[in-house]
Scaffold this motif. Sequence first.
Motif, PDB file in Angstrom:
ATOM      1  N   GLU A 118     -22.632  -2.880  16.442  1.00 20.05           N
ATOM      2  CA  GLU A 118     -23.279  -3.148  15.156  1.00 20.05           C
ATOM      3  C   GLU A 118     -22.756  -2.199  14.076  1.00 20.05           C
ATOM      4  O   GLU A 118     -22.457  -2.603  12.961  1.00 20.05           O
ATOM      5  N   HIS A 119     -22.688  -0.923  14.488  1.00 24.90           N
ATOM      6  CA  HIS A 119     -22.225   0.100  13.554  1.00 24.90           C
ATOM      7  C   HIS A 119     -20.827  -0.246  13.086  1.00 24.90           C
ATOM      8  O   HIS A 119     -20.516  -0.147  11.899  1.00 24.90           O
ATOM      9  N   TRP A 120     -19.991  -0.679  14.014  1.00 23.13           N
ATOM     10  CA  TRP A 120     -18.625  -1.015  13.645  1.00 23.13           C
ATOM     11  C   TRP A 120     -18.602  -2.225  12.712  1.00 23.13           C
ATOM     12  O   TRP A 120     -17.857  -2.245  11.737  1.00 23.13           O
ATOM     13  N   LYS A 121     -19.431  -3.229  13.015  1.00 23.91           N
ATOM     14  CA  LYS A 121     -19.478  -4.415  12.159  1.00 23.91           C
ATOM     15  C   LYS A 121     -19.803  -4.004  10.726  1.00 23.91           C
ATOM     16  O   LYS A 121     -19.186  -4.480   9.771  1.00 23.91           O
ATOM     17  N   ARG A 122     -20.790  -3.108  10.596  1.00 23.10           N
ATOM     18  CA  ARG A 122     -21.189  -2.673   9.255  1.00 23.10           C
ATOM     19  C   ARG A 122     -20.075  -1.885   8.584  1.00 23.10           C
ATOM     20  O   ARG A 122     -19.765  -2.073   7.411  1.00 23.10           O
ATOM     21  N   ARG A 123     -19.477  -0.994   9.364  1.00 23.68           N
ATOM     22  CA  ARG A 123     -18.391  -0.178   8.824  1.00 23.68           C
ATOM     23  C   ARG A 123     -17.248  -1.087   8.369  1.00 23.68           C
ATOM     24  O   ARG A 123     -16.668  -0.892   7.290  1.00 23.68           O
ATOM     25  N   GLN A 124     -16.936  -2.086   9.190  1.00 23.42           N
ATOM     26  CA  GLN A 124     -15.862  -3.017   8.878  1.00 23.42           C
ATOM     27  C   GLN A 124     -16.177  -3.761   7.592  1.00 23.42           C
ATOM     28  O   GLN A 124     -15.313  -3.948   6.739  1.00 23.42           O
ATOM     29  N   MET A 125     -17.443  -4.173   7.470  1.00 21.00           N
ATOM     30  CA  MET A 125     -17.865  -4.898   6.271  1.00 21.00           C
ATOM     31  C   MET A 125     -17.716  -3.986   5.052  1.00 21.00           C
ATOM     32  O   MET A 125     -17.246  -4.428   4.002  1.00 21.00           O
ATOM     33  N   ARG A 175      -2.146  -7.174   6.264  1.00 19.13           N
ATOM     34  CA  ARG A 175      -3.549  -7.341   5.911  1.00 19.13           C
ATOM     35  C   ARG A 175      -4.322  -7.784   7.129  1.00 19.13           C
ATOM     36  O   ARG A 175      -3.859  -8.604   7.919  1.00 19.13           O
ATOM     37  N   ALA A 176      -5.518  -7.284   7.279  1.00 16.34           N
ATOM     38  CA  ALA A 176      -6.372  -7.755   8.356  1.00 16.34           C
ATOM     39  C   ALA A 176      -7.798  -7.474   7.939  1.00 16.34           C
ATOM     40  O   ALA A 176      -8.100  -6.486   7.294  1.00 16.34           O
ATOM     41  N   LYS A 177      -8.656  -8.418   8.266  1.00 17.38           N
ATOM     42  CA  LYS A 177     -10.053  -8.283   7.891  1.00 17.38           C
ATOM     43  C   LYS A 177     -10.841  -7.616   9.004  1.00 17.38           C
ATOM     44  O   LYS A 177     -11.877  -7.020   8.789  1.00 17.38           O
ATOM     45  N   ASP A 178     -10.374  -7.804  10.221  1.00 14.73           N
ATOM     46  CA  ASP A 178     -11.114  -7.271  11.363  1.00 14.73           C
ATOM     47  C   ASP A 178     -10.128  -6.893  12.463  1.00 14.73           C
ATOM     48  O   ASP A 178      -8.925  -7.064  12.307  1.00 14.73           O
ATOM     49  N   ILE A 179     -10.673  -6.406  13.567  1.00 15.50           N
ATOM     50  CA  ILE A 179      -9.792  -5.974  14.639  1.00 15.50           C
ATOM     51  C   ILE A 179      -9.514  -7.114  15.610  1.00 15.50           C
ATOM     52  O   ILE A 179      -8.951  -6.901  16.680  1.00 15.50           O
ATOM     53  N   GLY A 180      -9.898  -8.328  15.210  1.00  8.31           N
ATOM     54  CA  GLY A 180      -9.490  -9.524  15.936  1.00  8.31           C
ATOM     55  C   GLY A 180     -10.038  -9.631  17.339  1.00  8.31           C
ATOM     56  O   GLY A 180     -11.211  -9.367  17.587  1.00  8.31           O
ATOM     57  N   LEU A 207       0.044  -1.961  17.449  1.00  8.43           N
ATOM     58  CA  LEU A 207      -1.149  -1.197  17.795  1.00  8.43           C
ATOM     59  C   LEU A 207      -1.707  -1.566  19.150  1.00  8.43           C
ATOM     60  O   LEU A 207      -2.651  -0.941  19.635  1.00  8.43           O
ATOM     61  N   ASN A 208      -1.133  -2.603  19.771  1.00  3.46           N
ATOM     62  CA  ASN A 208      -1.749  -3.105  21.002  1.00  3.46           C
ATOM     63  C   ASN A 208      -1.863  -2.078  22.113  1.00  3.46           C
ATOM     64  O   ASN A 208      -2.922  -1.985  22.734  1.00  3.46           O
ATOM     65  N   PRO A 209      -0.814  -1.285  22.381  1.00  3.65           N
ATOM     66  CA  PRO A 209      -0.983  -0.292  23.452  1.00  3.65           C
ATOM     67  C   PRO A 209      -2.106   0.691  23.148  1.00  3.65           C
ATOM     68  O   PRO A 209      -2.870   1.063  24.048  1.00  3.65           O
ATOM     69  N   GLU A 210      -2.231   1.067  21.875  1.00  3.73           N
ATOM     70  CA  GLU A 210      -3.299   2.016  21.502  1.00  3.73           C
ATOM     71  C   GLU A 210      -4.664   1.401  21.755  1.00  3.73           C
ATOM     72  O   GLU A 210      -5.550   2.012  22.356  1.00  3.73           O
ATOM     73  N   TYR A 211      -4.819   0.174  21.280  1.00  2.23           N
ATOM     74  CA  TYR A 211      -6.104  -0.506  21.485  1.00  2.23           C
ATOM     75  C   TYR A 211      -6.405  -0.666  22.973  1.00  2.23           C
ATOM     76  O   TYR A 211      -7.526  -0.442  23.417  1.00  2.23           O
ATOM     77  N   TYR A 236      -7.543   0.168  12.581  1.00  5.47           N
ATOM     78  CA  TYR A 236      -7.475   0.777  13.910  1.00  5.47           C
ATOM     79  C   TYR A 236      -8.021   2.194  13.873  1.00  5.47           C
ATOM     80  O   TYR A 236      -8.850   2.581  14.698  1.00  5.47           O
ATOM     81  N   PHE A 237      -7.562   2.961  12.882  1.00  2.00           N
ATOM     82  CA  PHE A 237      -8.015   4.355  12.842  1.00  2.00           C
ATOM     83  C   PHE A 237      -9.491   4.446  12.455  1.00  2.00           C
ATOM     84  O   PHE A 237     -10.209   5.304  12.961  1.00  2.00           O
ATOM     85  N   ALA A 238      -9.930   3.539  11.596  1.00  2.00           N
ATOM     86  CA  ALA A 238     -11.363   3.520  11.272  1.00  2.00           C
ATOM     87  C   ALA A 238     -12.175   3.226  12.517  1.00  2.00           C
ATOM     88  O   ALA A 238     -13.189   3.866  12.794  1.00  2.00           O
ATOM     89  N   TRP A 239     -11.704   2.248  13.294  1.00  2.00           N
ATOM     90  CA  TRP A 239     -12.415   1.888  14.524  1.00  2.00           C
ATOM     91  C   TRP A 239     -12.432   3.063  15.496  1.00  2.00           C
ATOM     92  O   TRP A 239     -13.463   3.404  16.069  1.00  2.00           O
TER      93      TRP A 239
END
Lengths: 859, 859
Positions: free
Chosen positions: A356-363, A675-680, A621-625, A262-265
């Motif tokens: 795209e940038h986020w996808k790369r960052r996430q990867m 654990r989470a791989k992505d922001i779903g 984290l839902n309210p933040e998102y 979340y914070f990275a995003w």
Amino acid sequence: MWRNEKYETVPLDVKGIDEDNSKGTRDSLYPQTAVNESPKDAKLSPYFQDGLRRIDYVLTYHVQKPQSTHKQSSKSCLCCGFRREQKNPPAHEDPELAAQEQRLDYHEDDQRLRREEFEENLREMGLEMEKEEGVSPTVFSFTVGFIKICNLPENIMCERAYCDVPFCKFLSPSQGSSIVEKVNMFIQKVTAPLQPNVGENQTENEKPLSYPFSREKQHLMYVILVLSLQILYEQWASYSIFYKYQPIGLVRKYFGEKVGLYFAWLGVYTQMLIPAAIVGVIVFLYGCATVDDNIPSMEVCDERNNITMCPMCDRACSYWKLVTACGTARASHLFDNAATVFFAIFMALWATMFMEHWKRRQMRLNYIWDLTSFEDTESHPRAEYEFHVMKKSLKKEQSPKVVSVAKLIDYKSLFLFCSFVCSMQIFVTLAIVFGVVLYRVSIMTALHMSSTPTFRTNIRATVKTTAAIINLIIIILMDEVYGAIARWLTIMEVPKTDKSFEERLIFKTFILKFANAFTPIVYLAFFRGRIIGRPGKYLYVMGSYRMEECAHAGCLMELCIQLCITMLGKQLIQNNLFEIGVPKLKKMLRQRKIDKKHQEELNKTLHRHEKDHFLGPFVGLNPEYMEMIIQFGMVTLFVASFPLAPLFALLNNVIEIRLDAKKFVTELRRPIAVRAKDIGIWYTLLRGISKVAVIVNAFVIAFTSDLIPRLVYQYMYSPDGTLHGFVNHTLSYFNVSHFQPGTEPMEPMHLGYKVEVCRYKDYRDPPWSATPYEFSREFWAILAARLAFVIVFQNVVMLMSDFVDWLIPDIPKDISIQIHKERNLIVELFMKEERGKKYRNTIGDPSPQPLRSRPSSQA
Amino acid sequence: MWRNEKYETVPLDVKGIDEDNSKGTRDSLYPQTAVNESPKDAKLSPYFQDGLRRIDYVLTYHVQKPQSTHKQSSKSCLCCGFRREQKNPPAHEDPELAAQEQRLDYHEDDQRLRREEFEENLREMGLEMEKEEGVSPTVFSFTVGFIKICNLPENIMCERAYCDVPFCKFLSPSQGSSIVEKVNMFIQKVTAPLQPNVGENQTENEKPLSYPFSREKQHLMYVILVLSLQILYEQWASYSIFYKYQPIGLVRKYFGEKVGLYFAWLGVYTQMLIPAAIVGVIVFLYGCATVDDNIPSMEVCDERNNITMCPMCDRACSYWKLVTACGTARASHLFDNAATVFFAIFMALWATMFMEHWKRRQMRLNYIWDLTSFEDTESHPRAEYEFHVMKKSLKKEQSPKVVSVAKLIDYKSLFLFCSFVCSMQIFVTLAIVFGVVLYRVSIMTALHMSSTPTFRTNIRATVKTTAAIINLIIIILMDEVYGAIARWLTIMEVPKTDKSFEERLIFKTFILKFANAFTPIVYLAFFRGRIIGRPGKYLYVMGSYRMEECAHAGCLMELCIQLCITMLGKQLIQNNLFEIGVPKLKKMLRQRKIDKKHQEELNKTLHRHEKDHFLGPFVGLNPEYMEMIIQFGMVTLFVASFPLAPLFALLNNVIEIRLDAKKFVTELRRPIAVRAKDIGIWYTLLRGISKVAVIVNAFVIAFTSDLIPRLVYQYMYSPDGTLHGFVNHTLSYFNVSHFQPGTEPMEPMHLGYKVEVCRYKDYRDPPWSATPYEFSREFWAILAARLAFVIVFQNVVMLMSDFVDWLIPDIPKDISIQIHKERNLIVELFMKEERGKKYRNTIGDPSPQPLRSRPSSQA
């Protein structure tokens, strides 16, 4: 599994336990492992009384006073069970499930019995426990019991915390060519002051080679819990370092991947807002700079043109001079100029780049955090779902075959019901918007009635602003209502797994809140001033209210004000009131029960885990998102009409990051690391918004702004190829003798002369033509041009977005090379291992070898 | 790695060897392992002379006669090397690389020496070889040498064939609820006659539980090669069983995953075409049924309307009566009615469904074929690339640091060059289209000049049809040219890996061939008849040629003819001529060298691998895919104008599957089995086409068909709400005195009366209005309606497609459950294994344990 308070899954009355107890059990599961590292004070150390065995986990429960005396100070160590005996644990392996079962339906009386049974189960699994009850009997009306657990099986540990399987030392990422390296060096030098001082930048280049099996290779796992609260507090949760990057690695280590992502995003989003804000400001400045050269507003402001306009309302209003709209016309130019089109295209591409940038960052984060092979396999059903199914099957026991069909029908009806309620909600939102419109119309008429001239001049601005503020307040209030409705609906649906519960809840909340936030804006952008009819044949609603007209220069100006107030107001109010104010208030309420002197005493005497028990619970984290996603909508959807939106968003987010950080570090209990791989689902929603943004911006430019009419005039009708005469061209003629009886102005001589023909903004044939007041040829030509613009804009921008999407690889080059290398290395290690095994076999190892039975290739 | 002839990677002159030799070496690598299973004839058995050691692989080479006598009948077994000694093989582990090196640049003289060196290398690696030379010295001018290899290391074997790692017996897929089960049973019963009789349907429900590591767990692999040519011949490559499913499992076992996926894809596509074809036929029949109720064509055919039309060409043509266009108007209705819109929407959703269906099928096949964990990691550079880099670095040795930059520039210039050539090609295509247009115009004028009346009546049809056929011939010819150009361009680019080579080649070929196939159709659909000017002010090109007009009822009819001829013709000619005729011809040419009586003798005496050597080489799947993708384009892109396209495609594909099967089974050498998880870039191209199809169909309906003008007339202008008067409404007036001098018809009295005002199809103001011949208000209104339709259609269909995409999960439910289950089972097995290992450790195993160093969790 951590339940957040806001999105609690089951209505309390279903559980059959009263509020007080449920609160105790609801707060009962949180890990204690990672709270402090500096064991200066023995009291605060995460160890058992013997000072040797480390505490892995702490369960808490509330005990009513009468009972608490019974177990007072029973600080005996309950360690039992052999380490070796835990190989075949009983069915209740998961303490969470057991806890949930326990939670379900026990009465006041046998609470203790059940707790003891539960503890016995844990003990049978080989856990070592230490019990502690009633630390502060003087302050509370109940006692808090703590069960400290050590020797927690690693698989459970791993579910709760961050696990890793390092194989061999380090693998430094591949070095590019010398030029790339130099560029990287340069970038590193430049950004050095932006890096947080957490001493992990150096090591980020080096990475332990590991092969994560998540739960699958438990025996190889060990738990790394770097306890770094102090560093986080200094290097993350502080406003003074707002310009620095976040120490994401540390955040993830402390709070887990989900919070880390979340914070990275949020960081990536904020970072990406910087160029958008800069370009937005430039576009706005361009508008400011060219406002004096703008021919249409010059023509409006030119007294010599002497254009008499038709009245804005029936009877009360009179004819007015176009020159009085001079200010609005000039202001409109700030947001309605050629640069706007450019900015809309820019922002559409910006949104794609951001994704795209986020996808790369996430990867990259996935790689650094060793999640590349991690798969989210959580699929055990929720307790509420199982309870629901059990109830169903009990009911239908006489005809067991029909259950699945019945369930199907049941779900369908629920789905329909939900859809119905959702559309009802949207209808309510529309009704509210309509109400605000009526407010505007009626106030306006009333104000026009009054004869004070100074009062009248400010009429428009006042009404616009108050209406926008009313809208804002309604939005914020309804937001809370809709959140509750969405939760209620999702609970009614009884989704099977926690994941599907969360996804459905988020989706519903998103739909409702989005509709809530954007309906007024959509109304302003696309409907206001378009369905008003024409002089002599106005459209009336609710009896005698005429629909609102736009100001002379289009509704863009009002759209702008609305956006500005919504964005600023929502952010300020929601940030200050809901995110800072309410938690503070709650904390105060919690602490009010304890008087001051006790407070200090408690601070000194309380154990670390006891203190943490009194922090606010983590609500997910839902309210933040959700807040951020609505903001993303504001930034992208109507950016064509409000180029300053990215700037506002940027300013808000710089504060938001540190605000959230502060909240996580100081106000909330440490959430269980998930654990989470992505922001779903949020990624899907972001993608959806950025797709919708393209078409919305196309329509805003084509229909809300005057760009297309200006272009059409310039290239089709203008005698000299300039915009001179444009204002006259946009105004149709109306013969005042054609007013419907009773709608003509009361003071026809208001301007000092008799008006025979007044003008209004529309493309219609003049009264003297063969087809008076019909839409003119210009109207259709401009309409065609507007629609053609929408088609061209949408398809060109979509194509460009797809191209950008295709151009930027989803996985950064260095990461994909690195992953490939690591895989090879691991395979090599495996091979070595297997060869060693084979060797052992040949020298005679009698143990069974189920995996190594190698069939001879000669069939 | 198998190189196909059509997409050969390097120009032969680069290699420095002459054609004859290169052919020999190029054909030299093909596996022999899987050719026959029934070793009745000892001669044909895939064993060494000793009848014990099985042949794994056969290499072939050509030897010139003088040399061939030297090694005549040297059938000595060359087995050598210990099995255990191959543990640390030398650097040249891959015989393919070695073969390529060998292939590069050796001269006639030292061929033999080099071959011997190569063989020595193989022998050093521990391969056992048997050499065989000069089997049929009487028939050929050269001798063919064969090197049979056994004891091939499994990792190389696995690259060439299908490998699997079974762990434990079977895992029967999960059973759904009883209803689902019953439905499945019913479906199975119904489709039973459609299943091929290969005896694998039963086992498809059961599946060996395996964990594929591809090359990574070589030691666990063994090679299953089910030799099933006969079954494939009977149950697959036969026209008589066209209605049955393909035995895909067997195809994959025999030909490898890549070919298996192609046929699976073709099967899914053909299957999906069935509903599309049915709906298309229904739409067409609806058109046929309603042709008599169609008011516009009734009005055209009504003699009483007596409408005089303006001449179709300058001077030579004269005025004509609208009633003569009656036939065209009626025919147009077949393809231009309300059902067309429905069909276009249906086909857009169909395309999405097809993509989704394929994704699921692919996932299922991935699961059944154990590819879920397989990752395509082929990344070793092509020999040509390395050669190119070597040359470059040799050149720039004096300034080694500039190499990377120079390479960058080099690539950029090549890329630009390629783009330039590609756009040149498209320009050429356009020029050809334009040429055909000129042909039509000039022939038409010439025909009009002739005065035979019977001749004239058939003018239009003749010209249209001949033009379409000319177009078709040009398309087919240019297809071959473009294929060659694309290959040449890609070779010039020197891509790094084989994969990128193939992708770039496919992409270029696709662009060129697609442009080639669709430019004439796009011209007909969107440009023909739109840029003609108006009577009295026609648009002239190339001096005095007037641009073509459309027939009265729009160009849809001609678009239809063009599509029909292109589709049918392309498929017939390409299938018959190129796919059946040319290979037959080549085979005949190959066999002409051998006279008849030798032929029979050869058939008896030749070994299996020797016979196979004289089959055609496998040229890759790209031409097959390309053909299908162009067909997919025809089916989806202009389906609004030609609802029978899916039917034609279906008929073609039913034949195509069996034709391809026959070719693969009987005409071509068995290709090397290549692993593939998906159909690669073709999927991207399909997706692209189905996206473009939405907008193209929107434009076809809006602009090519008369649907929108009809609707606008009916709801805006019609006095009674019907289409009566529509034809009159679409025709503008022209005063014949306004003809430009020299363009008026030579025979003005052709119709028998003096014409003062003629009509033409356009929305323009009449000569007597204030703005004569300007576009009228109706024109702009209809244009706006057309554009609005495009926007609504595009966005609604895109939304629906996205919804369908979202609704259908990418991974079938049962497969995802199954994968999850398997993963758990494997983890369990691993755990058991590891536990056993741990146990061994404790009882004292001194071997090093790099993987098992388990750090104690107590820090």
